[in-house]
Design an enzyme around this catalytic site. Structure first.
Site, short mmCIF file in Angstrom:
data_model
loop_
_atom_site.label_atom_id
_atom_site.label_comp_id
_atom_site.label_asym_id
_atom_site.label_seq_id
_atom_site.Cartn_x
_atom_site.Cartn_y
_atom_site.Cartn_z
N ILE A 157 0.87 -1.18 0.00
CA ILE A 157 0.00 0.00 0.00
C ILE A 157 0.90 1.23 0.00
CG2 ILE A 157 -0.24 -0.08 2.53
CD1 ILE A 157 -3.15 1.03 2.04
N GLU A 213 -5.49 -1.42 10.82
CA GLU A 213 -4.05 -1.28 10.63
C GLU A 213 -3.37 -0.97 11.96
OE1 GLU A 213 -0.82 1.66 8.38
OE2 GLU A 213 -2.93 1.69 7.79
N GLN A 254 17.88 -6.63 43.16
CA GLN A 254 16.57 -5.97 43.26
C GLN A 254 16.27 -5.10 42.05
OE1 GLN A 254 15.59 -2.56 46.03
NE2 GLN A 254 14.49 -4.20 47.11
N GLY A 287 2.32 3.88 10.34
CA GLY A 287 0.95 3.66 10.76
C GLY A 287 0.36 4.84 11.50
#
Length: 376
Positions: free
Chosen positions: A122, A239, A276, A360
């Site tokens: 696309i 999308e 930790q 996107g």
């Protein structure tokens, strides 16, 4: 069969496929800068392309959730370039044709996309028009029996391999968002030229190209004339949702390799998993992944019910892709200097992640869409 059982079976079979057809070759594809067309045919033969297209075209007629699971599994294996290129093919190009195409267009292209005989792309972005899609310069002039398309595109996923490409073009030069149309271009058409395979910092095996069009003739648009922008807005939620799915799959891959490594790497006479800082950091990231996963699962439910709004999809895309980059950065830190070495997959995951906040729709565009919803 229960949906959860079906998804589990799909994941098992797809992982076997990846073990045989992808794992031995992916590193070489990354060096070559492209995934061979033969893999697309293998994916099609195995039934992993366009799985939610209708049975009449040769697909399985499954749900979007199955298509999303494919992207999730591939992303969890660390094959980000394959996941992205496949999602463009199956979750963007095929649905556009299925939802907007004439029966002739669907009959011509969907079976070939499902088998992998043809790869889909696309083409929206241009050198001077990225997020601002209304500023594109590619034009489509009305001629006898159709349109003539001229212009150029860039950053086109699957551009080197594509046999069919959805192209956004201006049909009304001064019409703004209402003067754009979408067209299905056969890559074999006269005047369709494939430019460079662009070199990127990540997603190396996913071909990304420049495309050039010089008086390419097409009979009719995909969907309605001058309604391309409207069609884009209708299809963008899927999308952006599939990008969110891939982002969380990538997060899971990064976390898994980091959990394993921190139990092996020694510092101060003990595995760093006993420190930790390591434990708290991974606890924080694991919690954020699970919270995002719950939200994306909700979005999938809404999409399948036809209720997913653009704002919600934008929120999913924004949150998960920002998290992917955070997970990649903070987990690489736990690898120390080895995380900066290419031989460690965490380095590739780090580079592959960065584009997620750009394509996107950039994170900034996502925030603007969400803000408009807040202040409407």
């Amino acid at each position: 069969m229960e949906a959860s059982e079906q998804l589990a079976l799909l994941a098992t079979s797809l992982n076997r496929f990846l073990d045989q057809h992808v794992a031995p070759f992916y590193e070489q594809w990354e060096k070559d800068g492209i995934i061979p067309k033969s893999l697309w045919r293998a994916l099609g033969d195995a039934g992993y392309l366009c799985v939610d297209m209708h049975e009449s075209y040769g697909a399985g007629g499954g749900s979007f959730r199955l298509s999303a699971k494919i992207i999730d599994v591939i992303s969890q294996r660390g094959y980000a370039a394959l996941a992205i290129n496949l999602s463009v093919h199956s979750d963007i190009v095929a649905p556009y044709i299925a939802h907007l195409g004439t029966q002739a267009q669907k009959n011509k292209w969907l079976p070939k996309l499902i088998t992998g005989e043809v790869i889909g792309a696309i083409a929206m972005t241009e050198p001077n028009a990225g997020s601002d899609i209304q500023s594109i310069q590619t034009n489509a002039k009305a001629i006898e029996n159709g349109f003539s398309i001229s212009g150029q595109k860039t950053f086109i996923t699957n551009g080197q391999n594509a046999g069919v490409c959805i192209v956004a073009a201006k049909t009304q030069p001064t019409g703004g968002s209402k003067g754009m149309s979408l067209f299905l271009l056969d890559a074999q058409s006269t005047g369709y030229e494939i430019g460079r395979n662009l070199e990127k910092i990540g997603l190396h095996s996913g071909d990304t190209s420049e495309l050039f069009f010089q008086d390419v003739k097409v009979e009719k648009p995909l969907g309605d004339v001058d309604q391309g922008f409207k069609h884009l807005m209708e299809e963008l939620p899927r999308e952006r949702l599939i990008l969110a799915v891939g982002a969380l799959g990538a997060c899971r891959n990064i976390m898994d390799m980091t959990i394993e490594y921190t139990q092996q790497r020694q510092a101060f006479g003990q595995p760093i998993a006993h420190l930790q800082n390591t434990r708290f950091k991974l606890a924080e990231l694991e919690t954020q992944i699970k919270v995002n996963q719950a939200f994306v699962d909700q979005c999938i439910n809404e999409y399948e019910a036809g209720q997913l709004e653009a704002i919600t999809a934008s929120q999913a895309k924004l949150s998960t892709t920002e998290l992917q980059c955070k997970v990649a950065d903070e987990c690489l830190q736990l690898f120390g200097g080895y995380g900066y070495m290419q031989e460690y997959p965490i380095s590739r995951a780090y580079l592959d992640a960065r584009i997620q906040k750009i394509y996107g729709g950039t994170s900034e565009i996502m925030k603007e869409i969400i803000a408009r919803g807040i202040f409407k």
